[in-house]
Design an enzyme around this catalytic site. Structure first.
Site, PDB file in Angstrom:
ATOM      1  N   GLY A 229       0.822  -1.201   0.000  1.00  0.00           N
ATOM      2  CA  GLY A 229       0.000   0.000   0.000  1.00  0.00           C
ATOM      3  C   GLY A 229       0.858   1.253   0.000  1.00  0.00           C
ATOM      4  N   GLU A 248       5.674  -3.212   0.656  1.00  0.00           N
ATOM      5  CA  GLU A 248       5.783  -2.733  -0.731  1.00  0.00           C
ATOM      6  C   GLU A 248       4.928  -1.485  -0.805  1.00  0.00           C
ATOM      7  OE1 GLU A 248       5.229  -1.383  -3.853  1.00  0.00           O
ATOM      8  OE2 GLU A 248       3.994  -3.053  -4.542  1.00  0.00           O
ATOM      9  N   LEU A 249       5.604  -0.321  -0.935  1.00  0.00           N
ATOM     10  CA  LEU A 249       4.934   0.962  -0.703  1.00  0.00           C
ATOM     11  C   LEU A 249       4.901   1.877  -1.913  1.00  0.00           C
ATOM     12  CD1 LEU A 249       6.420   1.663   2.854  1.00  0.00           C
ATOM     13  CD2 LEU A 249       4.387   0.355   2.231  1.00  0.00           C
ATOM     14  N   CYS A 284       2.000   0.412  -8.881  1.00  0.00           N
ATOM     15  CA  CYS A 284       3.200   0.876  -8.177  1.00  0.00           C
ATOM     16  C   CYS A 284       4.384   1.056  -9.122  1.00  0.00           C
ATOM     17  CB  CYS A 284       3.576  -0.120  -7.077  1.00  0.00           C
ATOM     18  SG  CYS A 284       2.348  -0.255  -5.768  1.00  0.00           S
ATOM     19  N   GLU A 378       4.303   9.799  -5.724  1.00  0.00           N
ATOM     20  CA  GLU A 378       3.693   8.781  -6.578  1.00  0.00           C
ATOM     21  C   GLU A 378       2.353   9.296  -7.090  1.00  0.00           C
ATOM     22  OE1 GLU A 378       3.017   4.015  -6.417  1.00  0.00           O
ATOM     23  OE2 GLU A 378       2.357   5.134  -4.656  1.00  0.00           O
TER      24      GLU A 378
END
Length: 476
Positions: A229, A248-249, A284, A378
């Site tokens: 997230g 996992e960002l 991502c 992002e």
């Protein structure tokens, strides 16, 4: 059509709780279905059940774990179109892309089925001096215990698969909290798991509020927390205590186009458009920054502008749609605001248009200031930035000018440049000859810097979900 209502799963069993969560059709905005929603008491019960299932799951034979995973492969294949339509509706993912994700769900479980009977140990030579003669050493890997999984909205099938399938292969019971906006796919996976003979308490799957999920992060009976997230993951890690944590960002992935890209510019543009705008950029490893050598910049710019302008936006059920809705209107407004702020600071929009609710046309910009949110953060939306550089070393420096480091892509015909990128790019993975958005489900996948820690990919996840146990034998 989706079912009228979905139960959640507690200790392998469906539960039709009173509290309901509405799941919206992301294109129409109307309610598509309702799912049962867990409360804090249910979360605690699930943790207790998973903790009790540690022994039975560890004793569940590897071939039986394989059989469970192969059952899932068969059932997902039989329910392929149902899963794809559910994904199309609850996530707004164009139907062609939804079918691609169902394929990856099946692939991930198939890979895990193969790995379930290949969790090997090693022999260690302990006779390193006169003192240790006659001693033998062996190491095997054993399940770490109960795991907690938290997954995001953008890949509600495959990101669940990347946690659930390795856990079953490793022999770990788990509690899964899928994203509240897209819980249906995870509940269908749980429905299929409930058809198997997994030990009681092996799995629980339910949406719940973030507040009610606190125990998944803080309870010491959970041995591993795996979170995919946003940057809130670092806060979860700080609260997780002694448990193992993998994160996992996300990122703001860049792709280099060298003076000689090693392929036609038409091919490069095709791949860049896919990488940047696939599922409205909500990935991502979506291509966010395109760093092009000045020798090809103008030609690449013209071709990209034309290609982006041709992308079709519309109903994700339409086979011709490439750009579907974003997950909600707030997300679309945020990206729109970042684009507007960048333009006010001097950026030029080469392609794009006005937002309509949660639908945002594909945008391409150049001259975006390097301190703009659109450059530094992002975007997680259908937007890409184009910038020129004078040489390959400058391109590497530009890619590394980021707080994130998940994956990077490099189009180059030069082997020395490919090796230099592998050596110097500060990312978890370098993809040469393609965009950073490329992923195969058996490869190690993860990042550095703000992008997280640890690696996904079935074998890598199994390694995280197991720990080495040493045996020393004195033989004479």
């Amino acid at each position: 059509m989706l079912a009228k209502r979905y139960p959640y799963y507690l200790a392998n069993q469906p539960v039709a709780a009173n509290a309901d969560l509405d799941v919206l059709d992301k294109y129409s905005g109307k309610r598509a279905t309702r799912v049962a929603m867990a409360d804090a008491a249910t979360v605690r019960k699930a943790i207790v059940a998973a903790h009790k299932a540690r022994g039975p799951m560890a004793a569940f034979p590897p071939d039986a774990r394989r059989d469970v995973l192969e059952h899932c492969v068969r059932r997902f294949s039989e329910r392929f179109e149902e899963l794809a339509l559910a994904l199309c509706i609850e996530a707004g993912k164009p139907i062609k892309d939804a079918r691609g994700e169902v394929t990856r769900l099946i692939d991930t479980f198939r890979i895990a089925a193969g790995e379930a009977t290949r969790i090997d140990g090693e022999l260690i030579e302990l006779q390193v001096s006169e003192r240790t003669r006659g001693y033998r050493g062996m190491v095997k890997r054993v399940p770490i215990g109960a795991c907690a999984f938290i997954t995001p909205f953008n890949f509600p099938l495959n990101l669940v698969a990347h946690k659930v399938a390795p856990a079953i292969a490793a022999g770990c019971p788990f509690v899964l909290k899928p994203a509240a906006k897209t819980p249906v796919g995870a509940l269908i996976i749980a429905e299929v798991l409930a058809e198997t003979d997994l030990p009681k308490g092996a799995f629980s799957v339910f949406p719940c509020s973030n507040e009610d999920a606190n125990a998944l992060v803080e309870d010491e009976r959970i041995a591993l927390l795996s979170f995919t997230g946003g940057l809130v993951g670092w806060d979860l890690k700080a609260r997780a205590g002694r448990k193992k944590v993998t994160l996992e960002l996300g990122g703001n992935a860049a792709c280099i186009v060298d003076a000689d890209p090693g392929a036609s510019l038409d091919h490069v543009v095709e791949r860049l458009v896919f990488g940047a705008y696939y599922q409205s950029g909500q990935s991502c490893i979506s291509v966010q920054r395109i760093v092009a050598h000045e020798a090809v910049y103008e030609k690449l710019r013209r071709k990209l502008k034309a290609a982006v302008g041709r992308l079709r936006m519309g109903d994700p059920r339409d086979e011709r749609t490439f750009i579907g809705p974003m997950i909600d209107e707030d997300a679309a407004k945020r990206v729109e605001r970042w684009i507007d702020d960048a333009r006010k600071a001097g950026a030029k929009r080469l392609a794009g248009g006005a937002r309509d609710g949660n639908r945002l046309p594909a945008a391409l910009l150049e001259n975006v200031p390097r301190d703009a949110d659109l450059y530094r953060k992002e975007a997680f939306g259908p937007v890409a930035l184009l910038e020129p550089v004078a040489d390959f070393d400058a391109a590497i420096a530009r890619v590394n000018d980021s707080d994130f480091g998940l994956q990077a892509g490099v189009f180059t015909a030069r082997l020395d440049h490919a090796m230099r990128a592998w050596d110097r790019l500060e990312v978890g993975g370098v993809v040469v000859g393609d965009v950073p958005s490329f992923r195969v489900d058996n490869m190690p996948y993860g990042g550095i810097k703000q992008s997280g820690l640890g690696r996904e990919g079935v074998r890598s996840a199994i390694e995280d979900m197991t720990e080495p146990r040493l045996l020393v034998v004195r033989a004479g």
